[in-house]
Scaffold this motif. Structure first.
Motif, PDB file in Angstrom:
ATOM      1  N   LEU A 258       5.598   3.844   1.072  1.00 14.47           N
ATOM      2  CA  LEU A 258       5.268   2.576   0.434  1.00 14.47           C
ATOM      3  C   LEU A 258       5.593   1.466   1.421  1.00 14.47           C
ATOM      4  CD1 LEU A 258       4.473   0.877  -2.079  1.00 14.47           C
ATOM      5  CD2 LEU A 258       6.918   0.855  -2.656  1.00 14.47           C
ATOM      6  N   ALA A 259       4.637   0.584   1.658  1.00 18.88           N
ATOM      7  CA  ALA A 259       4.848  -0.578   2.522  1.00 18.88           C
ATOM      8  C   ALA A 259       4.579  -1.836   1.704  1.00 18.88           C
ATOM      9  CB  ALA A 259       3.922  -0.522   3.731  1.00 18.88           C
ATOM     10  N   VAL A 260       5.498  -2.777   1.771  1.00 14.02           N
ATOM     11  CA  VAL A 260       5.365  -4.050   1.044  1.00 14.02           C
ATOM     12  C   VAL A 260       5.632  -5.177   2.026  1.00 14.02           C
ATOM     13  CG1 VAL A 260       6.283  -5.475  -0.832  1.00 14.02           C
ATOM     14  CG2 VAL A 260       6.101  -3.000  -1.135  1.00 14.02           C
ATOM     15  N   VAL A 261       4.756  -6.184   2.023  1.00 13.25           N
ATOM     16  CA  VAL A 261       4.942  -7.368   2.856  1.00 13.25           C
ATOM     17  C   VAL A 261       5.030  -8.569   1.920  1.00 13.25           C
ATOM     18  CG1 VAL A 261       3.982  -8.837   4.660  1.00 13.25           C
ATOM     19  CG2 VAL A 261       3.657  -6.348   4.763  1.00 13.25           C
ATOM     20  N   ASN A 262       6.197  -9.212   1.907  1.00 10.39           N
ATOM     21  CA  ASN A 262       6.397 -10.398   1.065  1.00 10.39           C
ATOM     22  C   ASN A 262       5.879 -11.628   1.787  1.00 10.39           C
ATOM     23  OD1 ASN A 262       7.729  -9.214  -1.186  1.00 10.39           O
ATOM     24  ND2 ASN A 262       9.527  -8.950   0.100  1.00 10.39           N
TER      25      ASN A 262
ATOM     26  N   GLU B 294      14.230   0.822  -8.371  1.00  9.29           N
ATOM     27  CA  GLU B 294      15.141   0.129  -7.457  1.00  9.29           C
ATOM     28  C   GLU B 294      14.710  -1.315  -7.277  1.00  9.29           C
ATOM     29  OE1 GLU B 294      14.812   1.046  -3.097  1.00  9.29           O
ATOM     30  OE2 GLU B 294      13.316   2.499  -3.816  1.00  9.29           O
ATOM     31  N   LYS B 295      15.624  -2.138  -6.768  1.00  6.60           N
ATOM     32  CA  LYS B 295      15.325  -3.531  -6.428  1.00  6.60           C
ATOM     33  C   LYS B 295      15.557  -3.704  -4.935  1.00  6.60           C
ATOM     34  CE  LYS B 295      16.244  -5.897 -10.769  1.00  6.60           C
ATOM     35  NZ  LYS B 295      14.907  -5.880 -11.222  1.00  6.60           N
ATOM     36  N   VAL B 296      14.658  -4.466  -4.291  1.00 13.10           N
ATOM     37  CA  VAL B 296      14.739  -4.705  -2.856  1.00 13.10           C
ATOM     38  C   VAL B 296      14.743  -6.210  -2.628  1.00 13.10           C
ATOM     39  CG1 VAL B 296      13.625  -4.303  -0.640  1.00 13.10           C
ATOM     40  CG2 VAL B 296      13.482  -2.567  -2.435  1.00 13.10           C
ATOM     41  N   ASN B 297      15.653  -6.699  -1.796  1.00 12.51           N
ATOM     42  CA  ASN B 297      15.761  -8.134  -1.520  1.00 12.51           C
ATOM     43  C   ASN B 297      15.328  -8.507  -0.112  1.00 12.51           C
ATOM     44  OD1 ASN B 297      16.810  -9.541  -3.874  1.00 12.51           O
ATOM     45  ND2 ASN B 297      18.531  -8.132  -3.681  1.00 12.51           N
ATOM     46  N   ASP B 298      14.628  -7.625   0.572  1.00 13.36           N
ATOM     47  CA  ASP B 298      14.211  -7.890   1.939  1.00 13.36           C
ATOM     48  C   ASP B 298      13.185  -9.021   1.974  1.00 13.36           C
ATOM     49  OD1 ASP B 298      12.847  -7.739   4.508  1.00 13.36           O
ATOM     50  OD2 ASP B 298      13.992  -5.894   4.786  1.00 13.36           O
ATOM     51  N   LEU B 299      13.500 -10.065   2.705  1.00 12.90           N
ATOM     52  CA  LEU B 299      12.652 -11.254   2.763  1.00 12.90           C
ATOM     53  C   LEU B 299      11.259 -10.971   3.296  1.00 12.90           C
ATOM     54  CD1 LEU B 299      12.078 -14.280   2.701  1.00 12.90           C
ATOM     55  CD2 LEU B 299      13.290 -14.479   4.860  1.00 12.90           C
ATOM     56  N   TYR B 300      11.151 -10.168   4.349  1.00 16.65           N
ATOM     57  CA  TYR B 300       9.857  -9.982   4.998  1.00 16.65           C
ATOM     58  C   TYR B 300       9.086  -8.779   4.492  1.00 16.65           C
ATOM     59  CZ  TYR B 300      11.900 -13.438   7.971  1.00 16.65           C
ATOM     60  OH  TYR B 300      12.494 -14.572   8.425  1.00 16.65           O
ATOM     61  N   GLY B 301       9.729  -7.925   3.723  1.00 14.36           N
ATOM     62  CA  GLY B 301       9.081  -6.729   3.238  1.00 14.36           C
ATOM     63  C   GLY B 301       9.796  -5.497   3.738  1.00 14.36           C
ATOM     64  N   PHE B 302       9.232  -4.343   3.450  1.00 11.36           N
ATOM     65  CA  PHE B 302       9.899  -3.104   3.821  1.00 11.36           C
ATOM     66  C   PHE B 302       8.908  -1.951   3.815  1.00 11.36           C
ATOM     67  CE2 PHE B 302      10.026  -3.629  -0.699  1.00 11.36           C
ATOM     68  CZ  PHE B 302       9.718  -2.374  -1.198  1.00 11.36           C
ATOM     69  N   ARG B 303       9.329  -0.860   4.434  1.00 13.99           N
ATOM     70  CA  ARG B 303       8.609   0.414   4.414  1.00 13.99           C
ATOM     71  C   ARG B 303       9.616   1.479   4.037  1.00 13.99           C
ATOM     72  NH1 ARG B 303       5.174   0.839   9.745  1.00 13.99           N
ATOM     73  NH2 ARG B 303       7.294   0.919  10.506  1.00 13.99           N
ATOM     74  N   LYS B 304       9.208   2.375   3.156  1.00 10.33           N
ATOM     75  CA  LYS B 304      10.126   3.408   2.730  1.00 10.33           C
ATOM     76  C   LYS B 304       9.352   4.667   2.372  1.00 10.33           C
ATOM     77  CE  LYS B 304      13.831   4.382  -0.502  1.00 10.33           C
ATOM     78  NZ  LYS B 304      14.678   3.875  -1.567  1.00 10.33           N
ATOM     79  N   ILE B 305       9.940   5.836   2.716  1.00 11.57           N
ATOM     80  CA  ILE B 305       9.353   7.118   2.338  1.00 11.57           C
ATOM     81  C   ILE B 305       9.993   7.566   1.030  1.00 11.57           C
ATOM     82  CG2 ILE B 305       9.080   9.553   2.964  1.00 11.57           C
ATOM     83  CD1 ILE B 305       7.547   7.830   4.879  1.00 11.57           C
ATOM     84  N   TYR B 306       9.159   7.937   0.081  1.00 13.11           N
ATOM     85  CA  TYR B 306       9.617   8.473  -1.206  1.00 13.11           C
ATOM     86  C   TYR B 306       9.276   9.962  -1.231  1.00 13.11           C
ATOM     87  CZ  TYR B 306      10.240   3.678  -2.697  1.00 13.11           C
ATOM     88  OH  TYR B 306      10.666   2.382  -2.787  1.00 13.11           O
ATOM     89  N   ASP B 307      10.307  10.796  -1.282  1.00 12.83           N
ATOM     90  CA  ASP B 307      10.118  12.241  -1.354  1.00 12.83           C
ATOM     91  C   ASP B 307      10.156  12.642  -2.826  1.00 12.83           C
ATOM     92  OD1 ASP B 307      10.098  14.982  -1.236  1.00 12.83           O
ATOM     93  OD2 ASP B 307      11.744  15.120   0.216  1.00 12.83           O
TER      94      ASP B 307
ATOM     95  N   ASN C  68       0.849  -1.186   0.000  1.00  8.94           N
ATOM     96  CA  ASN C  68       0.000   0.000   0.000  1.00  8.94           C
ATOM     97  C   ASN C  68       0.887   1.241   0.000  1.00  8.94           C
ATOM     98  OD1 ASN C  68       0.812   0.451   2.633  1.00  8.94           O
ATOM     99  ND2 ASN C  68      -1.212   0.265   3.520  1.00  8.94           N
ATOM    100  N   VAL C  69       0.304   2.339  -0.452  1.00 12.37           N
ATOM    101  CA  VAL C  69       1.026   3.601  -0.486  1.00 12.37           C
ATOM    102  C   VAL C  69       0.159   4.637   0.211  1.00 12.37           C
ATOM    103  CG1 VAL C  69       0.170   4.311  -2.768  1.00 12.37           C
ATOM    104  CG2 VAL C  69       2.362   5.169  -1.946  1.00 12.37           C
ATOM    105  N   LEU C  70       0.807   5.515   0.997  1.00  9.91           N
ATOM    106  CA  LEU C  70       0.092   6.488   1.805  1.00  9.91           C
ATOM    107  C   LEU C  70       0.783   7.842   1.674  1.00  9.91           C
ATOM    108  CD1 LEU C  70      -2.018   7.009   4.125  1.00  9.91           C
ATOM    109  CD2 LEU C  70      -0.170   6.411   5.699  1.00  9.91           C
ATOM    110  N   ASN C  71      -0.016   8.889   1.425  1.00 12.50           N
ATOM    111  CA  ASN C  71       0.517  10.250   1.399  1.00 12.50           C
ATOM    112  C   ASN C  71       0.782  10.649   2.839  1.00 12.50           C
ATOM    113  OD1 ASN C  71       0.814  13.090   1.325  1.00 12.50           O
ATOM    114  ND2 ASN C  71      -0.374  13.192  -0.567  1.00 12.50           N
ATOM    115  N   VAL C  72       2.027  11.000   3.161  1.00  9.49           N
ATOM    116  CA  VAL C  72       2.374  11.248   4.559  1.00  9.49           C
ATOM    117  C   VAL C  72       2.409  12.721   4.950  1.00  9.49           C
ATOM    118  CG1 VAL C  72       3.583   9.085   4.912  1.00  9.49           C
ATOM    119  CG2 VAL C  72       4.851  11.079   4.085  1.00  9.49           C
TER     120      VAL C  72
END
Length: 167
Positions: A102-106, A129-142, A90-94
């Motif tokens: 952006l939050a992703v749960v694998n 970009e590419k992300v290899n995080d097994l459990y997912g990640f959260r990131k702020i995109y400015d 999901n993506v949320l305007n912060v």
């Protein structure tokens, strides 16, 4: 007679009887319609591959008629993978502006890596970009430096793709 599978949609019919003669194999769908048939000259048993990848999900029956006229049947069920990606996002305007979380749960490590692309309203790629995080990640995109009012986040891995709109 046995049906073996190393991969869900690639089967192997194994016939171990050494009685020489013709062996007839018919493959039927769930409605009983013959969708494939072949005759094999048996000398000392055989193994015959079957690619079921293009067939729809469902039950299929192999009817094997051996040289003495006896028919043996084996039924297999073909299960197709879901078209739904195996991750949540999901993506949320912060800040009511151009910062988005952006939050992703694998759900399956076999789907990694996860590819992230951000597009502006004209379809131009503005971040990748590419992300290899097994459990997912959260990131702020400015994205405040980008001259656009709408953005699309593409989240993609081996299990599928999701598109999320942000504005």
């Amino acid at each position: 007679v046995a049906i073996m599978s190393n991969e869900p949609e690639h089967l192997k019919l194994v016939y171990l009887d050494e009685e020489q003669g013709q062996v007839k194999v018919s493959l039927k769908n769930a409605s009983g319609e013959i969708i494939h048939k072949t005759t094999i000259n048996n000398k000392a048993g055989f193994s015959q591959p079957y690619d079921m990848e293009l067939l729809p999900a469902g039950d299929y029956t192999f009817d094997v008629t051996i040289p003495d006229g006896t028919t043996l049947s084996e039924t297999v069920t073909i299960v197709k993978p879901s078209n739904e990606p195996n991750f949540a996002a999901n993506v949320l305007n912060v800040n009511d502006g151009k910062k988005f979380r952006l939050a992703v749960v694998n759900r399956d490590e076999r789907a990694l890596p996860t590819s992230i692309k951000v597009y502006d309203q004209n379809g131009n790629t503005i971040h990748e970009e590419k992300v290899n995080d097994l459990y997912g990640f959260r990131k702020i995109y400015d994205l405040s430096s980008v001259e656009a009012n709408q953005f699309t986040f593409e989240i993609k891995n081996a299990s599928g793709t999701r598109y999320l709109n942000a504005y």
